[in-house]
Design an enzyme around this catalytic site. Structure first.
Site, short mmCIF file in Angstrom:
data_model
loop_
_atom_site.label_atom_id
_atom_site.label_comp_id
_atom_site.label_asym_id
_atom_site.label_seq_id
_atom_site.Cartn_x
_atom_site.Cartn_y
_atom_site.Cartn_z
N HIS A 191 -0.70 11.41 15.94
CA HIS A 191 -1.32 10.70 14.82
C HIS A 191 -0.28 9.75 14.22
CE1 HIS A 191 -3.59 9.98 11.13
NE2 HIS A 191 -2.48 10.24 10.47
N CYS A 193 -1.75 0.75 9.07
CA CYS A 193 -1.09 1.46 7.99
C CYS A 193 -0.51 2.75 8.58
CB CYS A 193 -2.13 1.74 6.91
SG CYS A 193 -1.48 2.43 5.41
N ASP A 200 -8.47 -5.46 6.92
CA ASP A 200 -8.17 -6.27 5.73
C ASP A 200 -6.78 -6.90 5.77
OD1 ASP A 200 -6.53 -4.06 5.33
OD2 ASP A 200 -7.49 -3.42 3.47
N ARG A 247 -4.69 -4.41 9.51
CA ARG A 247 -3.57 -3.80 8.80
C ARG A 247 -3.41 -2.38 9.37
NH1 ARG A 247 -3.53 -0.46 4.05
NH2 ARG A 247 -5.71 -1.08 3.73
N CYS A 267 0.81 -1.22 0.00
CA CYS A 267 0.00 0.00 0.00
C CYS A 267 0.85 1.27 0.00
CB CYS A 267 -0.95 0.01 1.19
SG CYS A 267 -0.12 0.03 2.80
N HIS A 272 -3.76 4.86 10.13
CA HIS A 272 -5.10 4.27 10.23
C HIS A 272 -4.98 2.76 10.34
CE1 HIS A 272 -6.00 8.23 8.56
NE2 HIS A 272 -7.18 8.09 9.14
#
Length: 138
Positions: free
Chosen positions: A107, A124, A114, A122, A71, A110
């Site tokens: 932060h 990410c 999946d 996951r 990704c 996310h």
């Protein structure tokens, strides 16, 4: 939402500069910016060790939970228990789950349902929000 470690933006900026964090770290961690895919220093990084919050140093992930999701961001299937707080994110016209450091609210990225392993997750993450610490073999 309140977190145990609180600092002003100016204090976070100074701290990140003193740590030698990459220039995007402040915008990513304190203002939920996102680095461009396939540009982060940890996206294709596979050393043994652990990943920590670049702001406060809290341990977030062990390297054995990292996988290549294709990704463009470092992906993990499991966080250190209690290290990450999930927050509903309705920005950009969609519903996602934002991940922040449970210690300082930085932060991170996310989490999506999946993932390819038994966790089904996951995480990410933005490389700019992470600091890697190499394992010390004894």
């Amino acid at each position: 939402m309140s977190f145990p470690i609180q600092k002003t933006d100016a204090e976070w900026q100074t701290l990140l500069q003193e740590k030698g964090a990459e220039p995007a770290a402040f915008q990513v961690t304190r203002h939920a910016a996102t680095e461009r895919p396939f540009t982060g220093k940890y996206e294709q990084f596979w050393a043994d060790g652990s990943y920590h919050c670049v702001c406060c140093g809290a341990k977030l992930f062990d390297s054995h939970t990292k996988f290549d999701a294709g990704c463009g961001w470092p992906s993990f299937d499991q966080a250190v228990p209690g290290a990450i707080t999930n927050i509903e994110d309705r920005s950009h016209g969609m519903v996602r789950v934002e991940t922040v450091c449970s210690s300082c609210g930085a932060h991170l990225g996310h989490v999506f349902p999946d993932g390819p392993t038994d966790t089904g997750l996951r995480y990410c993450m933005n490389s700019a929000s992470l600091d890697f610490q190499k394992s010390h073999q004894k």
